[in-house]
Design a protein around this motif. Sequence first.
Motif, PDB file in Angstrom:
ATOM      1  N   LEU A  88       0.846  -1.193   0.000  1.00  0.00           N
ATOM      2  CA  LEU A  88       0.000   0.000   0.000  1.00  0.00           C
ATOM      3  C   LEU A  88       0.877   1.237   0.000  1.00  0.00           C
ATOM      4  O   LEU A  88       1.893   1.287   0.698  1.00  0.00           O
ATOM      5  N   VAL A  89       0.473   2.241  -0.793  1.00  0.00           N
ATOM      6  CA  VAL A  89       1.214   3.504  -0.871  1.00  0.00           C
ATOM      7  C   VAL A  89       0.237   4.663  -0.697  1.00  0.00           C
ATOM      8  O   VAL A  89      -0.939   4.544  -1.028  1.00  0.00           O
ATOM      9  N   PRO A  90       0.738   5.783  -0.184  1.00  0.00           N
ATOM     10  CA  PRO A  90      -0.124   6.959  -0.037  1.00  0.00           C
ATOM     11  C   PRO A  90      -0.620   7.425  -1.403  1.00  0.00           C
ATOM     12  O   PRO A  90       0.093   7.327  -2.399  1.00  0.00           O
ATOM     13  N   VAL A  91      -1.839   7.941  -1.446  1.00  0.00           N
ATOM     14  CA  VAL A  91      -2.426   8.408  -2.712  1.00  0.00           C
ATOM     15  C   VAL A  91      -2.034   9.857  -2.988  1.00  0.00           C
ATOM     16  O   VAL A  91      -1.598  10.576  -2.096  1.00  0.00           O
ATOM     17  N   ARG A  92      -2.218  10.235  -4.254  1.00  0.00           N
ATOM     18  CA  ARG A  92      -2.011  11.605  -4.728  1.00  0.00           C
ATOM     19  C   ARG A  92      -0.604  12.142  -4.474  1.00  0.00           C
ATOM     20  O   ARG A  92      -0.402  13.350  -4.365  1.00  0.00           O
ATOM     21  N   GLN A  93       0.369  11.258  -4.359  1.00  0.00           N
ATOM     22  CA  GLN A  93       1.768  11.640  -4.233  1.00  0.00           C
ATOM     23  C   GLN A  93       2.532  10.925  -5.338  1.00  0.00           C
ATOM     24  O   GLN A  93       2.308   9.737  -5.571  1.00  0.00           O
ATOM     25  N   ARG A  94       3.408  11.623  -6.026  1.00  0.00           N
ATOM     26  CA  ARG A  94       4.157  11.019  -7.131  1.00  0.00           C
ATOM     27  C   ARG A  94       4.938   9.831  -6.602  1.00  0.00           C
ATOM     28  O   ARG A  94       5.694   9.937  -5.645  1.00  0.00           O
ATOM     29  N   THR A  95       4.692   8.680  -7.209  1.00  0.00           N
ATOM     30  CA  THR A  95       5.317   7.420  -6.825  1.00  0.00           C
ATOM     31  C   THR A  95       6.194   6.946  -7.976  1.00  0.00           C
ATOM     32  O   THR A  95       5.751   6.899  -9.116  1.00  0.00           O
ATOM     33  N   PHE A  96       7.431   6.598  -7.667  1.00  0.00           N
ATOM     34  CA  PHE A  96       8.384   6.133  -8.681  1.00  0.00           C
ATOM     35  C   PHE A  96       8.517   4.617  -8.576  1.00  0.00           C
ATOM     36  O   PHE A  96       8.770   4.080  -7.495  1.00  0.00           O
ATOM     37  N   ALA A 122       9.127   4.444 -14.152  1.00  0.00           N
ATOM     38  CA  ALA A 122       7.950   5.261 -14.434  1.00  0.00           C
ATOM     39  C   ALA A 122       7.477   5.872 -13.118  1.00  0.00           C
ATOM     40  O   ALA A 122       7.753   5.353 -12.040  1.00  0.00           O
ATOM     41  N   SER A 123       6.767   6.989 -13.241  1.00  0.00           N
ATOM     42  CA  SER A 123       6.153   7.580 -12.054  1.00  0.00           C
ATOM     43  C   SER A 123       4.685   7.843 -12.365  1.00  0.00           C
ATOM     44  O   SER A 123       4.294   7.967 -13.525  1.00  0.00           O
ATOM     45  N   PHE A 124       3.877   7.890 -11.307  1.00  0.00           N
ATOM     46  CA  PHE A 124       2.449   8.155 -11.462  1.00  0.00           C
ATOM     47  C   PHE A 124       1.873   8.635 -10.150  1.00  0.00           C
ATOM     48  O   PHE A 124       2.563   8.683  -9.132  1.00  0.00           O
ATOM     49  N   LEU A 125       0.600   9.022 -10.198  1.00  0.00           N
ATOM     50  CA  LEU A 125      -0.115   9.505  -9.016  1.00  0.00           C
ATOM     51  C   LEU A 125      -1.200   8.502  -8.633  1.00  0.00           C
ATOM     52  O   LEU A 125      -2.283   8.502  -9.227  1.00  0.00           O
ATOM     53  N   PRO A 126      -0.942   7.627  -7.658  1.00  0.00           N
ATOM     54  CA  PRO A 126      -1.971   6.663  -7.253  1.00  0.00           C
ATOM     55  C   PRO A 126      -3.229   7.370  -6.759  1.00  0.00           C
ATOM     56  O   PRO A 126      -3.152   8.392  -6.078  1.00  0.00           O
ATOM     57  N   GLU A 127      -4.374   6.824  -7.125  1.00  0.00           N
ATOM     58  CA  GLU A 127      -5.652   7.381  -6.703  1.00  0.00           C
ATOM     59  C   GLU A 127      -6.236   6.553  -5.562  1.00  0.00           C
ATOM     60  O   GLU A 127      -5.942   5.371  -5.420  1.00  0.00           O
ATOM     61  N   PRO A 128      -7.115   7.177  -4.758  1.00  0.00           N
ATOM     62  CA  PRO A 128      -7.715   6.481  -3.615  1.00  0.00           C
ATOM     63  C   PRO A 128      -8.478   5.222  -4.039  1.00  0.00           C
ATOM     64  O   PRO A 128      -9.088   5.173  -5.110  1.00  0.00           O
ATOM     65  N   ASN A 129      -8.393   4.216  -3.182  1.00  0.00           N
ATOM     66  CA  ASN A 129      -9.195   2.999  -3.319  1.00  0.00           C
ATOM     67  C   ASN A 129      -8.979   2.284  -4.667  1.00  0.00           C
ATOM     68  O   ASN A 129      -9.904   1.715  -5.217  1.00  0.00           O
ATOM     69  N   ARG A 130      -7.763   2.327  -5.183  1.00  0.00           N
ATOM     70  CA  ARG A 130      -7.442   1.689  -6.468  1.00  0.00           C
ATOM     71  C   ARG A 130      -6.343   0.645  -6.283  1.00  0.00           C
ATOM     72  O   ARG A 130      -5.468   0.789  -5.436  1.00  0.00           O
ATOM     73  N   ARG A 131      -6.434  -0.379  -7.115  1.00  0.00           N
ATOM     74  CA  ARG A 131      -5.379  -1.389  -7.194  1.00  0.00           C
ATOM     75  C   ARG A 131      -4.724  -1.264  -8.561  1.00  0.00           C
ATOM     76  O   ARG A 131      -5.398  -1.192  -9.580  1.00  0.00           O
ATOM     77  N   TYR A 132      -3.390  -1.277  -8.562  1.00  0.00           N
ATOM     78  CA  TYR A 132      -2.627  -1.184  -9.804  1.00  0.00           C
ATOM     79  C   TYR A 132      -1.762  -2.430  -9.958  1.00  0.00           C
ATOM     80  O   TYR A 132      -1.087  -2.842  -9.010  1.00  0.00           O
ATOM     81  N   ARG A 133      -1.806  -2.999 -11.140  1.00  0.00           N
ATOM     82  CA  ARG A 133      -0.962  -4.164 -11.450  1.00  0.00           C
ATOM     83  C   ARG A 133       0.283  -3.651 -12.166  1.00  0.00           C
ATOM     84  O   ARG A 133       0.190  -2.906 -13.137  1.00  0.00           O
ATOM     85  N   ILE A 134       1.432  -4.081 -11.672  1.00  0.00           N
ATOM     86  CA  ILE A 134       2.707  -3.635 -12.214  1.00  0.00           C
ATOM     87  C   ILE A 134       3.456  -4.846 -12.748  1.00  0.00           C
ATOM     88  O   ILE A 134       3.680  -5.813 -12.013  1.00  0.00           O
ATOM     89  N   GLU A 135       3.807  -4.786 -14.036  1.00  0.00           N
ATOM     90  CA  GLU A 135       4.549  -5.871 -14.682  1.00  0.00           C
ATOM     91  C   GLU A 135       5.586  -5.302 -15.629  1.00  0.00           C
ATOM     92  O   GLU A 135       5.284  -4.390 -16.399  1.00  0.00           O
ATOM     93  N   GLN A 136       6.770  -5.862 -15.577  1.00  0.00           N
ATOM     94  CA  GLN A 136       7.774  -5.577 -16.598  1.00  0.00           C
ATOM     95  C   GLN A 136       7.688  -6.724 -17.594  1.00  0.00           C
ATOM     96  O   GLN A 136       7.902  -7.878 -17.248  1.00  0.00           O
ATOM     97  N   ARG A 137       7.338  -6.394 -18.823  1.00  0.00           N
ATOM     98  CA  ARG A 137       7.119  -7.398 -19.854  1.00  0.00           C
ATOM     99  C   ARG A 137       8.222  -7.313 -20.897  1.00  0.00           C
ATOM    100  O   ARG A 137       8.788  -6.256 -21.124  1.00  0.00           O
ATOM    101  N   GLY A 138       8.463  -8.432 -21.556  1.00  0.00           N
ATOM    102  CA  GLY A 138       9.444  -8.460 -22.635  1.00  0.00           C
ATOM    103  C   GLY A 138      10.584  -9.394 -22.323  1.00  0.00           C
ATOM    104  O   GLY A 138      10.424 -10.388 -21.623  1.00  0.00           O
ATOM    105  N   GLU A 139      11.756  -9.043 -22.830  1.00  0.00           N
ATOM    106  CA  GLU A 139      12.947  -9.868 -22.694  1.00  0.00           C
ATOM    107  C   GLU A 139      14.071  -9.063 -22.056  1.00  0.00           C
ATOM    108  O   GLU A 139      14.161  -7.856 -22.237  1.00  0.00           O
ATOM    109  N   ALA A 140      14.954  -9.756 -21.360  1.00  0.00           N
ATOM    110  CA  ALA A 140      16.091  -9.092 -20.730  1.00  0.00           C
ATOM    111  C   ALA A 140      17.113  -8.618 -21.751  1.00  0.00           C
ATOM    112  O   ALA A 140      18.043  -7.901 -21.409  1.00  0.00           O
ATOM    113  N   SER A 141      16.949  -9.000 -23.003  1.00  0.00           N
ATOM    114  CA  SER A 141      17.892  -8.582 -24.040  1.00  0.00           C
ATOM    115  C   SER A 141      17.739  -7.108 -24.378  1.00  0.00           C
ATOM    116  O   SER A 141      18.401  -6.616 -25.281  1.00  0.00           O
ATOM    117  N   GLY A 142      16.897  -6.396 -23.660  1.00  0.00           N
ATOM    118  CA  GLY A 142      16.774  -4.956 -23.841  1.00  0.00           C
ATOM    119  C   GLY A 142      15.449  -4.508 -24.406  1.00  0.00           C
ATOM    120  O   GLY A 142      15.184  -3.321 -24.480  1.00  0.00           O
TER     121      GLY A 142
END
Length: 167
Positions: A88-96, A122-142
Motif C-alpha cells: 500500500l502507498v499513499p495516494v495523490r503523491q508522485r510514486t516512482f 515510471a512515475s504516477f499519481l496513485p488514486e484512492p481505493n485503487r489497485r494497480y498491477r505492475i509488470e515488466q514485460r518483454g525480454e532481458a535482451s533490452g
Amino acid sequence: MIALPTKFAGICVAAFVVVGCAGQVRSPKGATLGSEYAELVFALGVADTVSATAATTQEYRLGSTARFAEARTVKIFTWAAKQPAAVLVPVRQRTFVYARMTRLFGAPGVSYNGNDWCINGASFLPEPNRRYRIEQRGEASGICRLAILDEVTGQEAPGLEPVDFAS
C-alpha cells in the motif's frame, strides 16, 4: 516527495555490499486500501524464469525520486519466487516504480556465457481505493516495457510518465 514507510527485512544481498543491507518496502502498519492508500500489485512479467541455458530474475523497487539506487526493493522474482507481492502507498503523491530484468545465460565450462539486462522506470499519481498491477514485460535482451495498469479498468495509471533516471 513521497514518504514510503518501510520495515527493514534484515536481508543483505551481495550486490548491495558497498551500500549496505537493502530494506524491503512494506505497507505501513494499520494501512488499508481506501481514501488514503492505493495498492500496488507487483507481478512476474515473463513466462518463465529458468530454462536449460538461462535464468531470469525481475526486481521491482519503489522510491520517492528519479534515482533507482535510492529506491527500496519490493520484490525479486526468481525461479523459486513467483508469487505476486502487494504494498500500500499513499495516494495523490508522485510514486516512482522501477523494474530490472536480468538474464544470465551459459554454463560453467561452456564457452558461450554472458548476461543480458534491461531496466525501466515510471512515475504516477496513485488514486484512492485503487489497485494497480505492475509488470515488466518483454525480454532481458533490452526489449522490455514497464506496465502500470488499473486492475479494474485495465487503463494506464493516472499521470503515468516514463522516468529518465540516474542510477
